[in-house]
Design an enzyme around this catalytic site. Structure first.
Site, short mmCIF file in Angstrom:
data_model
loop_
_atom_site.label_atom_id
_atom_site.label_comp_id
_atom_site.label_asym_id
_atom_site.label_seq_id
_atom_site.Cartn_x
_atom_site.Cartn_y
_atom_site.Cartn_z
N SER B 315 31.49 45.19 55.73
CA SER B 315 31.00 43.89 56.18
C SER B 315 30.53 43.89 57.63
O SER B 315 29.88 42.93 58.06
CB SER B 315 32.08 42.84 55.99
OG SER B 315 32.33 42.66 54.62
N HIS B 359 34.42 30.45 48.58
CA HIS B 359 34.36 29.84 49.91
C HIS B 359 33.80 28.44 49.86
O HIS B 359 33.78 27.74 50.86
CB HIS B 359 33.48 30.68 50.84
CG HIS B 359 34.13 31.94 51.31
ND1 HIS B 359 33.89 33.16 50.73
CD2 HIS B 359 35.04 32.17 52.28
CE1 HIS B 359 34.58 34.10 51.35
NE2 HIS B 359 35.30 33.52 52.29
N CYS B 372 31.56 35.74 53.93
CA CYS B 372 31.33 35.36 52.53
C CYS B 372 30.28 36.28 51.88
O CYS B 372 29.12 36.27 52.26
CB CYS B 372 30.88 33.92 52.42
SG CYS B 372 30.48 33.44 50.73
#
Lengths: 405, 604
Positions: B315, B359, B372
């Site tokens: 990420s 989310h 997310c």
């Protein structure tokens, strides 16, 4: 055409050369008499001496005009070998100097030296050539420069420097005025003085004094000042721009004697050997192998140290006198020769010999760096001996026909 | 006639030289020849020292004692041979506590080449004493003082400093023209290797007079010794306070990397790679078995994972995706897409978010803050491969950063051509874009590239070239090397949005473990899926967020989530550096630094 007689030979030169060969044979015998390696090399040296004398007599019997007409092809041929050695040469001590032809290991730089002398002689013999004129300097310069650069690339600095020295001597002999010669060499002095003194002011002073004394014409003056000025401008900047290790490399290149691991050691051992010989020497075959066992090239490059140790000052001086006789007779041949090419060739050949003798002897007494040049006629080695034979043969050739125009 | 004059002058000088040697110096030279020998001894030059930016010593050369064998002069070879039977070799080997076979080889080589052989480096006192005591029965064996490379802090910054070892035969052939000799030290990795030319000194030499047994009697008066010249000292950009904090933060890590750089100039402040090694081992010389145990097996401790380890960015790559999307106008700070329900349907497949329960609806800033995946899945195909690749390349990903350390890896940023080579033309590429957008898939980056990326985010895209050496003493300050890339072009507003989102990550998002009271920290967590085992945990960032002075990247291999495994380590380091009170953060460390005074107060 007159019949050639043996009486026309230059006997003092011949005797000096044979004498030096004999001294060499005996010294090689002595230097390799230590039990261990190299025993019996003197027999091979004897064989090479025989071959060299045979080749010398053939060389002497062919008319020198043939060499004159073959000078350029021979020169081109020798350059081919010089290029070939850079690609196919066998290396020793990190340099590619030898070409293995199967039956013989051959050093192309030796052939190139003789061929270059011939090519230079032919070029400088041109009656239209006027060395007082600047642009007439260039063709001979180029002839010497090409083999110089190729040999330098091997790398063999010692041998390569023979080319410019031969060129200067032949320029002089061909009639270049001394003042021109001095000015032509001024950038060389410029560089040399910079490396010796580390400053350019020394050269500036000397150069100024020379200009005052010799008063060159205006265009020449401008050319000289620009040439030397640009050398002086570029040199320190280039030097400063180098890395430390690069400077170190150049210093070792210019002065290998500084290399603490190899050659400095040989020079000290050589000096001890010669110095301990004293005036009368320790006696033939009685050199203390103590000192000499440390000298790795005692039958080749450092053979003169063995002469100095065993035969003392008398023996060493005898060798000096034989060389002086050989070289002075050689220059006399040049002086007496009435043929332009022949006379110039003689000067080139003798200068090449002179250079080798000086570099080697100065090295053994510790006054010059170790360059790996053998002592002509004395050192062990087949190629060198044959080449020396060719040189002597050519000089005798000129002596035989000295009256021909 | 000039030429004859030259001949006479030349031979005149030879004659003068002969007379000087054979008459003037005859007595001296005879003495030298009669009862002594001259030997050349190398005076080894110490390597340059290495200091951190505060002047704390990281590496130096100290005198040490080696047991050497000097070959005999030739004429005493007979004596030598009779002495050098196998029991002699065994005795010497026992005395210096070395392998008999190695001693035999070394002695044989020394006798062949005439050069001194080292039998034992850094010999302790009792061995020296034994050699000195028994010297009459040990011809040729001597104690010699040589500089020994020392790293006083042991494994600390080992990968950055590298190590120096004895030159081997192949290197010797290659480097003999540069003046290298047997027994010389040569830099093998790290700074020791990349700055070898600067660190290496110039050996000196002296001629010594030795007796028939090869023992030194005196030095030769003729020709003064050439004194060794020490190598240049180096001053690093490394700050030992940062390094120490990184080392402690990574103390219990089996495999991983941590790097901190100064975003203002790219100077490396600290660099840790695990597992580590002790460079001191190499100075003395490794045994064959030790070398095998170091290099064999899975986790090679000699590998500098900061520049040689390539990892999927996970990420942390969303930073690239986000800036790309902002720049190309795909989305802005307030854009809301299909809300996250825990997964996303695309091309008949379901792509999961890391948060199974979803989310809900997030804007772009919130999507990065909470990492997310579903939001970024939707960005990926809209951005497309070419633009995503461009965004990554603008940060220097996929290329070497040009740091002054050897053997840096490039990583991998795939493009169209790469995929076609790999999978064949026109294979389903859309799922790929979803994976790439969240940093999975074929991407590979080095920790250094990640830290550099964050450094450049922190300064609105001003590129720098990472480097470790600030000054080579004695040559003046180094001009900072120019970065390899242009500054990254993006609107100020886009940078502001990105930085705001990164600050929120630490304030109230996935990276709260990196919080520092009283300071704003910006960061991004990453959890990289790894086909070979547990996920890699990543955390990258910079601090303080409003006035960045440090940018960093942490990668902990096979450990779990970035937020829970990597971020706390960054928090520990930042608290240690940013808070004046540096105690009470963690139990006291077992890692000792020799020069403790420099660690006292961290005032910044």
């Amino acid at each position: 055409m007159r019949r050639l007689g043996a009486l026309e030979l230059d006997w003092p030169m011949l005797i000096a050369a044979l004498g030096l060969m004999a001294v060499g044979l005996f010294t090689v015998y002595s230097a390799t008499s230590v039990p261990g390696s190299h025993e019996g090399l003197w027999q091979r040296q004897l064989m090479w001496a025989g071959i060299a004398i045979f080749i010398a007599s053939i060389i002497a019997s062919i008319h020198f005009r043939i060499y004159d007409s073959l000078a350029y092809p021979l020169y081109a041929f020798s350059l081919v070998f010089l290029v070939a050695v850079l690609f196919f040469g066998s290396s020793a001590y990190g340099a590619k100097r030898w070409l293995d032809l199967g039956f013989i290991k051959f050093q192309p730089s030796e052939l190139a030296k003789i061929a270059t002398v011939m090519a230079l002689a032919r070029r400088l013999d041109d009656p239209k050539l006027d060395l007082r004129r600047f642009r007439h300097w260039f063709p001979p310069l180029l002839i010497a420069l090409v083999p110089f650069v190729l040999v330098m690339k091997e790398p063999d600095l010692g041998t390569s420097l023979a080319f410019p020295i031969i060129l200067v001597a032949m320029y002089f002999w061909a009639g270049m005025p001394v003042s021109h010669l001095v000015f032509g060499l001024s950038p060389v002095f410029n560089v040399a003085l910079f490396f010796v003194t580390g400053s350019l002011w020394w050269f500036a002073g000397l150069f100024g004094a020379l200009l005052v004394v010799l008063r060159p014409r205006a265009p020449v003056l401008v050319a000289l000042v620009i040439l030397n000025g640009s050398v002086a401008m570029v040199l320190p900047r280039m030097w400063e721009g180098l890395h430390d290790y690069q400077k170190r490399r150049i210093e070792t290149f210019l002065n290998p004697g500084q290399d603490p691991h190899g050659s400095g050691y040989q020079i000290i051992q050589s000096k001890v050997a010669i110095g301990s010989g004293g005036v009368v020497g320790k006696g033939y075959l009685k050199g203390t192998q103590k000192a000499l066992a440390f000298l790795p090239m005692r039958h080749t490059d450092f053979i003169y140290s063995v002469v100095g140790e065993e035969l003392g000052l008398w023996g060493a001086m005898t060798v000096v006198i034989l060389y002086a006789l050989l070289l002075l007779r050689g220059y006399t041949v040049a002086l007496r020769c009435r043929h332009g090419f022949g006379s110039l060739m003689a000067v080139g050949l003798v200068t090449a010999l002179f250079y080798h003798v000086m570099v080697n002897m100065l090295m053994t007494i510790g006054w010059a760096p170790v360059t790996g040049l053998p002592l002509p006629l004395l050192s062990y080695g087949g190629t060198a001996l044959i080449v020396n034979g060719v040189q002597i043969g050519l000089l005798q050739n000129l002596a035989l026909r000295r009256r021909e125009v | 006639m000039a030429l004859a004059g030259a001949v006479l002058a030349g031979f005149g000088s030879i004659t003068a030289g002969l007379v000087r040697l054979q008459v003037g110096e005859h007595v001296e030279m005879s003495r030298l020849a009669r009862d002594n020998h001259i030997r050349l001894e190398v005076l080894r030059a110490p390597r340059g020292s290495i200091y951190d930016c505060n002047g704390v010593l990281l590496a130096d050369s100290a005198p040490s004692f080696s047991i050497v064998f000097r070959p005999f002069p030739a004429e005493s070879l007979q004596t030598g041979r009779s002495l050098l039977d196998s029991s002699w070799v065994a005795r010497i080997a026992g005395l210096v506590e070395a392998d008999t076979g190695e001693v035999r080889t070394a002695v044989a080589l020394a006798n062949k080449t005439g050069k001194t052989a080292v039998l034992r480096r850094n010999a302790p006192f009792y061995i020296r004493a034994a050699v000195e005591e028994g010297r009459d029965g040990l011809p040729g064996v001597e104690v010699q003082i040589e500089p020994l490379r020392r790293y006083p802090n042991g494994i600390m910054a080992a990968h950055l400093l590298g190590y120096a070892g004895e030159i081997n035969d192949e290197e010797l052939v290659e480097r003999q023209p540069l003046g290298y000799n047997p027994g010389d030290l040569i830099g093998r990795s790290g700074i020791e290797r990349s700055y070898e030319d600067m660190l290496r000194g110039q050996d000196g030499a002296e001629f010594v007079i030795v007796n028939a047994m090869g023992r030194r009697v005196s030095t030769l008066s003729e020709g003064p010794p050439r004194l060794p010249v020490a190598g240049h000292d180096l001053v690093l950009t490394l700050d030992i306070k940062v390094q120490q904090a990184l080392e402690e933060a990574m103390e219990d890590v089996e495999r991983g990397a941590a790097i901190a750089i100064d975003p203002r100039d790219g100077g490396v402040l600290g660099l840790v790679s695990r597992p580590a090694f002790d460079p001191n081992e190499f100075s003395v010389g490794l045994t064959q078995e030790r070398w095998k145990s170091l290099t064999g097996g899975g986790a090679n401790p000699l590998l500098n994972r900061v520049i040689q380890g390539v990892y999927p960015p996970g990420s942390t790559f969303k930073v690239v995706t986000m800036l790309g999307a902002l720049r190309y106008g795909i989305a802005n700070a307030g854009t809301r897409l299909v809300p996250c329900s825990g997964s996303y349907q695309f091309g008949g497949r379901s792509f999961g978010c890391w948060k199974r329960e979803g989310h809900g609806s997030l804007d772009f800033i919130g999507a990065l803050q909470h990492s997310c995946d579903v939001y970024f899945y939707q960005i990926g195909p809209r951005l497309g491969l070419a633009r995503l690749e461009q965004a990554a390349r603008d940060f220097g990903l996929g290329e070497r950063t040009g740091i002054d350390l050897p053997e840096e890896k490039k990583g991998l940023i795939p493009n169209e051509a790469w995929y076609e080579r790999r999978f064949g033309a026109g294979k389903g590429r859309k799922g790929t874009m979803l994976n790439l957008a969240i940093g999975q898939g074929e991407l590979l980056v080095t920790p250094l590239q990640l830290a550099l990326m964050m450094a450049e985010v922190s300064t609105d895209g001003r590129t720098v070239r990472p480097h470790v050496v600030r000054e080579v003493r004695g040559t003046g300050p180094l001009t900072p090397p120019r970065p390899a890339r242009d500054h990254i072009a993006a609107d100020r507003g886009n940078w502001k949005t990105l930085r705001q989102a990164l600050a929120l990550v630490v304030e109230s998002g996935t990276g709260t473990a990196a919080r520092v009271p009283g300071f704003a920290v910006a960061g991004k967590t990453g959890t990289a899926q790894n086909p070979h085992g547990e996920d890699h945990a990543l955390f990258v960032g910079y601090a303080p967020a409003d006035d960045p002075r440090i940018a960093f990247a942490f990668v902990i291999e096979n450990s779990g989530h970035g937020g829970s495994i990597a971020a706390p380590r960054a928090g520990f380091v930042l608290r240690r550096l940013l808070l004046a009170d540096s105690t009470a953060v963690r139990p006291p460390s077992t890692l000792a630094v020799a020069t403790g005074d420099s660690l006292g107060g961290s005032g910044d």
